[in-house]
Write a protein that holds these residues in place. Structure first.
Motif, PDB file in Angstrom:
ATOM      1  N   GLU A 127       0.836  -1.205   0.000  1.00 40.70           N
ATOM      2  CA  GLU A 127       0.000   0.000   0.000  1.00 40.70           C
ATOM      3  C   GLU A 127       0.867   1.250   0.000  1.00 40.70           C
ATOM      4  OE1 GLU A 127      -1.907   3.482   1.268  1.00 40.70           O
ATOM      5  OE2 GLU A 127      -0.532   2.412   2.610  1.00 40.70           O
ATOM      6  N   ILE A 159       4.734   0.374 -10.115  1.00 42.65           N
ATOM      7  CA  ILE A 159       5.926  -0.213  -9.495  1.00 42.65           C
ATOM      8  C   ILE A 159       6.664  -1.048 -10.528  1.00 42.65           C
ATOM      9  CG2 ILE A 159       6.753  -1.790  -7.706  1.00 42.65           C
ATOM     10  CD1 ILE A 159       4.166  -1.076  -6.128  1.00 42.65           C
ATOM     11  N   LEU A 168       0.376  -0.659 -10.885  1.00 38.99           N
ATOM     12  CA  LEU A 168       0.374   0.237  -9.722  1.00 38.99           C
ATOM     13  C   LEU A 168       1.501   1.259  -9.801  1.00 38.99           C
ATOM     14  CD1 LEU A 168      -0.248  -2.406  -6.891  1.00 38.99           C
ATOM     15  CD2 LEU A 168      -1.932  -0.870  -7.935  1.00 38.99           C
ATOM     16  N   ALA A 182       2.701   1.537  -3.496  1.00 37.18           N
ATOM     17  CA  ALA A 182       1.810   2.019  -4.558  1.00 37.18           C
ATOM     18  C   ALA A 182       1.565   3.517  -4.419  1.00 37.18           C
ATOM     19  CB  ALA A 182       0.504   1.247  -4.521  1.00 37.18           C
ATOM     20  N   LEU A 196       2.032  -5.411 -10.579  1.00 38.74           N
ATOM     21  CA  LEU A 196       2.713  -4.334  -9.860  1.00 38.74           C
ATOM     22  C   LEU A 196       2.956  -3.136 -10.772  1.00 38.74           C
ATOM     23  CD1 LEU A 196       5.356  -6.109  -7.572  1.00 38.74           C
ATOM     24  CD2 LEU A 196       3.064  -5.318  -6.997  1.00 38.74           C
TER      25      LEU A 196
END
Length: 525
Positions: free
Chosen positions: A206, A244, A242, A209, A239
């Motif tokens: 969390e 990442i 997000l 992100a 990922l």
């Protein structure tokens, strides 16, 4: 009920659970088919050429003799030689082919080439501060000599101006990681052997992100074995959605290759080039005792703040660049390290590569044992030793050094537990004191010696870590937290049962027999 933060990791994972199963079964299926095919061919050859059995036996004997002579003159370590001699004498043709298969580096020649090139290209990218090296030599010529060996085998200089915080449990590290991640302004690098769904990874994800959405460079690198049980094969794509960046080291694919023998066992977290975490703790809930997998989970970690963090930044970028060549080293190493001028001692984070012929992790441990004068306290989950390390432990004890080792009381795997037992007798007779942690599983990998030097990292006392895996650790001399490590070890002893000749006599027969049988092939396990 799972809250939003904890559930993000679970939500991303469960969608691809079927992909995991198909990957597992496809690879295992191919291996099984190849194994059965080999058995069929061997039996068929004997049936087809039964009239030539004397010639076959004679040729087999001569071939075995030649292989034995070859092995005796090879550069393998003595324990490895014994293992291969046994295999080839029992299964001459199959054993020889298996030996050639493992020694020829099938499947990872490219990895070996890229690794070597990455190390050479970055060998002098972090210059050694001469005053720091001279100060360490003045404090301890032995420690200075060890630092020169590490620098020669890799790219990692020794540093001062680095504050080290010690975490005796995964829960302590987790709390500090969340705090430090919130402070990130430029980049966050994570490299872990295991990432698993749950509270720990959910809360970290969390933050990652959210930081990525703020424009911070967030990168995650994890080992491909996660695809067996904890993450789906398309997790990097999820990922990336997000914000990442994500890469998988040696993804699991349905092909047989010695490349799968070399895993990325490191645990590294770097924030903005000035803060880094290292130790045995992966990103999974058992490491913070959110649930009991093998009783209470005892693990350790450290946080570095200051100049020595550069070594971990470089280490991460070296592994990140193996898939695609990168020119980012100079850029990320230029970030300020915020040196801690008041910090005492010397700090040397280092990596260990399985493809360069240097057993850096083992040599560091042996050097500490050989120079120790008062005590060496060790925590390790596994004790599967080659002759060199076993002799170093016994020699230190015979010199009068107080050598103590804490091992798991509740093992995570039966095979390593049984193999550890085969070393108990010789170590105890030499004066080494062994303890098993009764509340649960010890996963820490730490050495602390003579109130002044220590190692915390990912390197177990087994063949996997010492020979086959990409590993990392932090060597420390004269650092304040060494006293905390010693205190943590001594506080753990009352929770352990001491191993003696009497307790060994009362041990289960299955453990004794399994260890005796498997010791012949221990380097291959």
């Amino acid at each position: 009920m799972i809250n939003e933060n904890e559930g993000m990791g679970i939500m991303l994972v469960e969608q691809g659970r079927k992909g995991i199963l198909s990957t597992i079964f496809s690879r295992l299926g191919i291996i099984l088919v190849l194994f059965l095919l080999q058995l069929f061919l061997l039996f068929s050859l004997f049936r087809w050429f039964e009239n030539f059995l004397p010639e076959i036996y004679g040729g087999t004997f001569l071939f075995t003799l030649l292989m034995v002579l070859y092995l005796l003159n090879s550069r393998l370590d003595p324990t490895g030689k014994i293992t291969w001699l046994i295999i080839i004498m029992l299964l001459p043709i199959f054993g020889a082919l298996f030996y050639l298969y493992t020694q020829r580096d099938i499947g990872h020649r490219t990895l070996k080439s890229r690794t070597s090139k990455s190390v050479e290209e970055t060998r002098n990218i972090i210059p050694q501060n001469r005053k720091t090296a001279d100060d360490l030599h003045f404090a301890s010529p032995g420690a200075a000599s060890l630092s020169r060996y590490i620098a020669r085998s890799g790219c990692y200089p020794v540093h001062g101006n680095t504050e080290v915080s010690y975490f005796p449990l995964g829960e302590d590290k987790f709390k500090e990681v969340l705090f430090q991640l919130e402070q990130a302004k430029h980049f966050i690098f994570l490299e872990y052997f295991i990432i698993s769904e749950g509270k720990m990874w959910g809360q970290i994800l969390e933050v990652l992100a959210r930081k990525a959405a703020e424009g911070i460079d967030v990168r995650v690198l994890y080992d491909g074995t996660c695809e067996f049980s904890t993450l789906p094969s398309d997790y990097p794509k999820r990922l990336e959605e997000l914000g990442i960046q994500c890469r998988v080291f040696a993804p699991i694919t349905p092909f047989v290759s010695t490349h799968y023998n070399n895993r990325d066992h490191r645990k590294i977290l770097v924030i903005d080039g000035h803060t880094a975490f290292n130790g045995g703790i992966n990103l999974a809930d058992e490491y913070i005792n959110e649930y009991e997998k093998y009783g209470h989970w005892k693990d350790t970690a450290i946080m570095l703040q200051g100049d020595a963090v550069r070594n971990f930044t470089l280490m991460f970028l070296q592994m990140w660049s193996l898939k695609e060549k990168t020119k980012e080293f100079d850029y990320f190493l230029a970030f300020p390290t915020n040196p801690r001028k008041d910090a005492k001692g010397f700090v040397l984070p280092y990596g260990d590569l399985p493809l360069d012929g240097e057993k850096v992790g083992e040599q560091v441990y042996i050097d500490i044992l050989n120079r120790a004068q008062k005590y060496v306290y060790i925590m390790t989950p596994y004790l599967i030793l080659d002759g060199e390390l076993e002799n170093a432990l016994m020699f230190a004890a015979k010199r009068g050094v107080d050598v103590r080792i804490i091992l798991p009381g509740i093992p995570d795997k039966f095979t390593p537990y049984a193999l550890a037992f085969t070393h108990y007798g010789a170590l105890i007779d030499a004066g080494v004191r062994l303890y098993e942690y009764t509340p649960g599983f010890v996963h820490a990998k730490s050495f602390v010696a003579d109130h002044k030097e220590a190692v915390v990292g990912t390197i177990n006392l087994d063949y996997r870590s010492l020979y086959h895996h990409f590993e990392c650790a932090t060597y420390m001399y004269g650092v304040d937290c060494i006293g905390e490590m010693e205190e943590d070890f001594l506080k753990l002893l009352p929770k352990c049962r001491m191993v003696t000749r009497l307790t060994m006599k009362n041990e289960k027969l299955t453990r004794k027999v399994t260890g005796i049988i498997l010791k012949a092939i221990a380097p291959l396990l």
